[in-house]
Write an enzyme that holds these catalytic residues in place. Structure first.
Site, PDB file in Angstrom:
ATOM      1  N   GLN A 237      22.425  25.210  22.095  1.00  0.00           N
ATOM      2  CA  GLN A 237      24.099  25.514  22.100  1.00  0.00           C
ATOM      3  C   GLN A 237      24.291  26.331  23.163  1.00  0.00           C
ATOM      4  O   GLN A 237      23.418  26.944  23.798  1.00  0.00           O
ATOM      5  CB  GLN A 237      24.015  26.634  21.068  1.00  0.00           C
ATOM      6  CG  GLN A 237      25.209  27.270  20.482  1.00  0.00           C
ATOM      7  CD  GLN A 237      26.438  26.172  20.387  1.00  0.00           C
ATOM      8  OE1 GLN A 237      26.065  25.446  19.306  1.00  0.00           O
ATOM      9  NE2 GLN A 237      27.554  26.509  20.789  1.00  0.00           N
TER      10      GLN A 237
ATOM     11  N   ASP B 247      24.278  15.420  21.467  1.00  0.00           N
ATOM     12  CA  ASP B 247      25.346  15.951  22.209  1.00  0.00           C
ATOM     13  C   ASP B 247      26.276  15.196  23.256  1.00  0.00           C
ATOM     14  O   ASP B 247      27.273  15.219  23.562  1.00  0.00           O
ATOM     15  CB  ASP B 247      25.164  17.323  22.939  1.00  0.00           C
ATOM     16  CG  ASP B 247      25.720  18.725  22.106  1.00  0.00           C
ATOM     17  OD1 ASP B 247      26.747  18.546  21.294  1.00  0.00           O
ATOM     18  OD2 ASP B 247      25.218  19.768  22.681  1.00  0.00           O
TER      19      ASP B 247
ATOM     20  N   LYS C  82      27.563  24.119  12.180  1.00  0.00           N
ATOM     21  CA  LYS C  82      26.534  22.754  12.160  1.00  0.00           C
ATOM     22  C   LYS C  82      25.640  22.844  11.196  1.00  0.00           C
ATOM     23  O   LYS C  82      25.541  21.841  10.651  1.00  0.00           O
ATOM     24  CB  LYS C  82      25.951  22.771  13.691  1.00  0.00           C
ATOM     25  CG  LYS C  82      26.926  22.450  14.770  1.00  0.00           C
ATOM     26  CD  LYS C  82      26.476  22.775  16.034  1.00  0.00           C
ATOM     27  CE  LYS C  82      27.728  22.555  17.005  1.00  0.00           C
ATOM     28  NZ  LYS C  82      27.126  23.257  18.378  1.00  0.00           N
TER      29      LYS C  82
END
Length: 282
Positions: free
Chosen positions: A96, A119, A52
């Site tokens: 995460q 997300d 990322k």
């Protein structure tokens, strides 16, 4: 001949488009910045986080890294999320997963501002997708849709079977296919006659989390197969939920593992990060 749907190629196209978009945004005084929080040192999570960061660097999005020890308490993590929610220069927040067992992941996700939830996991964004309103869409389902659209796969009127009902992949993927006028069935561990259900599919989305679960007995000839799973076998070789070698000759098109859905998730994350600095988006 079976068509290979190459996620590496399509994700590169999307990242190049986002890169141009970010350049325009910066000229207008808007700079996207993604805060990535990792708790603990899980090796797989570390790989994802590094990927990322690399993607952010490529498209021109500022990356804010928060690498916290495993012992971090739920309260400390929530305090950091609140700080980032109120930080003007931070436009996107990603925590995460998985988190250590002593931290409630759902509580953390809901603490993220929906306007910074790149997300697409927050209830407000999930609900927006359900009722057809603008919002962030989960990155993997969004990537699956782009794989189909950019490969020229017709969705409208087609029988689409999604095997898996998770909030992160299965449910939002089904909603996206429905939005594109597909006729959608969600199958799962309690579905009866699963092989027969899957063999109806013009488009099969395999997301059960079991290596090589789907063989040719589940596939209709000429079907498009999107393999969401990724597993590491003995010897280090990667495979998906689909037995690629067994089904590749009867599919109309199929994604490989690796190199299919995986690269698309990060590409769509970059797109969400660019959207996050826009006043309105769809």
């Amino acid at each position: 001949m079976t068509k290979l749907i190459d996620g590496k190629v399509i994700s590169a196209q999307i990242k190049d488009e986002v890169k141009q978009w970010v350049e325009v945004l910066k000229k207008g005084g808007k700079e996207p910045a993604l805060a990535v929080i990792q708790v603990g040192d899980d090796p797989a999570s570390g790989v994802y986080v590094n990927n990322k960061k690399k993607a952010c660097a490529y498209v021109g999005i500022r990356s804010l890294a928060y690498e916290l020890p495993w012992e971090t308490t739920e309260g400390e993590l929530l305090a950091l999320v609140d700080q980032l929610n109120n930080m003007a220069e931070c436009s996107g927040i990603l925590v995460q997963l998985p988190l250590p067992a002593h931290i409630d992941a759902d509580k953390v996700i809901e603490a993220i501002s929906p306007d910074k939830d790149v997300d697409g996991f927050h209830q407000r964004n999930a609900g927006a997708l359900c009722v057809g309103r603008p919002g962030f869409v989960s990155c993997t389902p969004a990537g699956i849709l782009q794989l189909l659209i950019r490969s020229g796969v017709e969705i409208a009127g087609k029988e689409c079977v999604v095997v898996g009902r998770s909030n992160i992949v299965g449910k939002p993927t089904a909603l996206l296919l429905l939005r594109e006028n597909g006729t959608v069935t969600i199958a799962h561990s309690k579905t009866q006659n699963l092989k027969e259900v899957c063999r109806r599919a013009d488009i099969l989305i395999a997301a059960v989390g079991k290596p090589k679960f789907f063989n040719r007995e589940y596939i209709k000839e000429g079907a498009v197969v999107i393999d969401v799973g990724i597993h590491r076998l003995e010897g280090g070789k990667l495979c998906g939920d689909v037995d690629f070698e067994d089904v590749k000759e009867i599919c109309g098109a199929i994604t490989p593992v690796p190199g299919g859905v995986g690269p698309m998730t990060i590409a769509m994350l970059m797109e969400n990060c660019a959207k996050a600095v826009c006043e309105t988006f769809s």
